[in-house]
Motif scaffolding. Structure first.
Motif, short mmCIF file in Angstrom:
data_model
loop_
_atom_site.label_atom_id
_atom_site.label_comp_id
_atom_site.label_asym_id
_atom_site.label_seq_id
_atom_site.Cartn_x
_atom_site.Cartn_y
_atom_site.Cartn_z
N VAL A 539 41.38 18.01 8.24
CA VAL A 539 40.84 18.85 7.16
C VAL A 539 41.95 19.31 6.24
N GLU A 540 43.01 19.87 6.80
CA GLU A 540 44.07 20.49 6.00
C GLU A 540 45.17 19.52 5.58
N GLY A 541 45.15 18.29 6.07
CA GLY A 541 46.22 17.36 5.76
C GLY A 541 47.44 17.64 6.61
N LEU A 542 48.63 17.57 6.02
CA LEU A 542 49.86 17.87 6.76
C LEU A 542 50.05 19.38 6.81
N ILE A 543 50.20 19.91 8.03
CA ILE A 543 50.37 21.35 8.21
C ILE A 543 51.77 21.61 8.74
N PRO A 544 52.56 22.46 8.07
CA PRO A 544 53.87 22.83 8.61
C PRO A 544 53.75 24.06 9.50
N PHE A 545 54.29 23.96 10.70
CA PHE A 545 54.39 25.10 11.59
C PHE A 545 55.86 25.50 11.65
N GLN A 546 56.12 26.78 11.41
CA GLN A 546 57.49 27.26 11.35
C GLN A 546 57.89 27.89 12.68
N ARG A 547 59.03 27.47 13.19
CA ARG A 547 59.62 28.09 14.37
C ARG A 547 60.97 28.69 13.97
N LEU A 548 61.32 29.77 14.65
CA LEU A 548 62.61 30.40 14.39
C LEU A 548 63.61 29.93 15.44
N PRO A 549 64.77 29.48 15.02
CA PRO A 549 65.78 29.04 16.00
C PRO A 549 66.10 30.14 16.99
N GLY A 550 66.31 29.72 18.25
CA GLY A 550 66.66 30.67 19.28
C GLY A 550 65.52 30.97 20.22
#
Length: 558
Positions: A539-550
């Motif tokens: 549905v949404e196409g490419l979805i970026p999920f953000q992670r924080l280093p550490g």
């Protein structure tokens, strides 16, 4: 915070509004295509009425085709400037006036003017495509635009079937078509919500046209568009004559057979869009061209109609329809919404010019020696040449066929953080069908951030295709493929950090189940600001999920 989804700054229209836009856009394209091709079916009647020989009315029939091709780019630019809510009703109104004029025209000069006005129907494609791209959710744009391929085949099928079965005089038929177009103009003006893009400079779209024409992705899509769409038009125009002259089939039966064959493209177009969500689009198009070449060779030998030639003709329609739907799906998936009209207009104009080649070739060869066999063999050679070209470029073409700023994901990722260094995690087999989209997003990010990519190849060769595609999108950058253990050794992370500091883009190929833990560890080692995981969604196409280093994630070895 372990992970958060990066939501877009602006979303597509709600599902109900998107459905209304889809219905209005596809219906309008069907009507516009019917008007655009109207001179051809009426040619013999007009020739008799105005004393034109076959060559003269054939020349007259080419007038709307040429006008439509020339108007597609301006129509696309105007759609991006003023919105489909303005352009689609205008196209329908002008087409309605032209259809009504064709019913009452009484002079040759007036007939030429009406023929030019009919060509406006060919300008409806970029407006319909832009309306869909801006209204439909990113993951559904590809199947939505592939419905336009089915709509074109439906219009061609209906046109042939009506000529063969419905006893209606020209004036009343054109009156019905005029009323349908007027109704569509009113409906489009009332329900469409596509408006000008905020902040867009009036001259910006016009200045983008030359750059679009020069882009390799435009040339590839235009050629594929021309072969598939032009083949369907040739099938619609010449199949009745081919069946009549080659197999002695009566004209009514030949037209019904042609309607049935072209009608298979109604289903094949959306099938191509669906298939592109599950297979690499360039592989789908290459397979269609290979099948097309084989079927055309079969038809050249004039084998029995019932058992061989008939199914082969149906196969030709399916191959062309699937390829055409795949091309439109690629446009829908990778074209930035703000430029969707201009991009579709440029590809449609150049592709329609290429698409004249199949029909002209068949007609010219038949006029010379009275046979379709040589023309079919030449078309088969062109199709197999295209398939071979795709296969020879398979190492990079899937990643390169995308426009540089699909904007949705790149803008989301960029807005998520003003990060200086971003590590992107990719599950290679998962994004294989979206390789062009992923490459374009990464190329856009690389112009704003320092970027490194961690990709699980899975033995598919996706990683090396990604490298080749990035090199074509970013000729001024150095893109390198690097293999690393899971987890990476310190000397490997040190080498990758040096590449990033030097402004290079490393694509790190790893084994294992999930590349994200390796990307997280690498982000900590190189002091990156964020990790983005790109995942495809229907549905949404490419979805970026953000992670924080550490943040801690377990590493899974290969």
């Amino acid at each position: 915070m372990l992970m958060r989804r990066v939501d877009p700054p602006g979303r597509a229209a709600p599902a109900g509004r998107a459905g209304v836009t889809l219905a209005v856009a596809v219906t309008g394209y069907i009507l516009h295509y019917w008007v655009w091709m109207l001179i051809g079916p009426l040619g013999p009647q007009l020739g008799y009425r105005f004393g034109l020989d076959a060559g003269a009315w054939a020349l007259l029939g080419s007038v709307p085709l040429v006008v439509g091709v020339l108007l597609r780019v301006p129509a696309g630019v105007l759609t991006d400037r003023f919105g489909a809510r303005v352009v689609l009703p205008v196209v329908s109104l002008v087409a309605a006036v032209a259809a009504a004029g064709l019913a009452v025209v009484d002079g040759l000069a007036a007939l030429v003017v009406v023929a030019c006005a009919l060509g406006v129907g060919g300008a409806g494609l970029p407006a319909a495509a832009a309306a869909l791209v801006r209204a439909v959710a990113p993951g559904r744009r590809a199947p939505a635009l592939s419905l336009l391929a089915g709509g074109m085949c439906l219009a061609a099928t209906a046109g042939v079937a009506v000529r063969a079965t419905v006893a209606i005089d020209r004036e009343h038929g054109l009156l019905i078509l005029t009323c349908a177009l007027l109704g569509h103009a009113g409906l489009a003006a009332a329900v469409l919500r596509d408006r000008p893009t905020a902040g867009r400079r009036p001259g910006g779209a016009w200045s983008a046209v030359p750059a679009l024409v020069r882009r390799p992705v435009t040339r590839y899509l235009a050629v594929w568009y021309g072969v598939s769409c032009g083949g369907l038009v040739a099938l619609d125009v010449y199949l009745p004559a081919y069946l009549h002259h080659t197999y002695g089939v009566g004209w009514t039966v030949a037209m019904l057979f042609a309607a049935g064959a072209v009608g298979l493209g109604v289903m094949a177009g959306p099938f191509g869009g669906w298939l592109c969500g599950r297979r690499a689009p360039t592989a789908v198009i290459g397979t269609c061209f290979t099948a097309l070449a084989a079927l055309l060779v079969v038809l050249a030998f004039e084998l029995p109609l019932a058992w061989v030639a008939g199914p082969a003709l149906g196969g030709v329609a399916v191959a062309l329809g699937t390829a055409f739907g795949s091309v439109l799906a690629l446009i829908g998936r990778t074209a930035p919404p703000a430029q969707a009209g201009t991009i579709t207009g440029v590809i449609g104009a150049v592709g329609s010019g290429v698409g004249l080649f199949p029909a002209l070739l068949i007609n010219t060869v038949h006029d010379i020696n009275g046979s379709y066999a040589i023309g079919l063999i030449l078309l088969a050679a062109a199709a197999i040449s295209g398939a071979s070209s795709l296969r020879a470029r398979r190492a990079w073409i899937g990643a390169a066929v995308a426009f540089p700023a699909p904007a949705d994901v790149a803008a989301q990722a960029d807005d998520a953080s003003q990060a200086a260094t971003t590590i992107v995690a990719l599950e290679g087999p998962q994004v294989r069908a979206y390789l062009g989209d992923v490459t374009a997003v990464l190329a856009t990010l690389a112009t704003r951030h320092e970027v490194a990519v961690v990709c699980r190849d899975g033995g598919t060769g996706i990683g090396f295709q990604l490298v080749a595609g990035l090199r074509r999108h970013l000729p001024a950058h150095t893109v390198l493929a690097v293999t690393a253990e899971t987890p990476p050794h310190p000397h490997e992370t040190a080498a990758i950090a040096e590449m990033i500091d030097a402004g290079k883009i490393p694509v790190v190929l790893v084994d294992g189940v999930d590349p994200t833990p390796t990307a997280m560890l690498l982000a900590v080692s190189v002091d990156a600001d964020q990790v983005l995981q790109l995942s495809p969604d229907r549905v949404e196409g490419l979805i970026p999920f953000q992670r924080l280093p550490g943040t801690h994630l377990p590493l899974v070895g290969g």
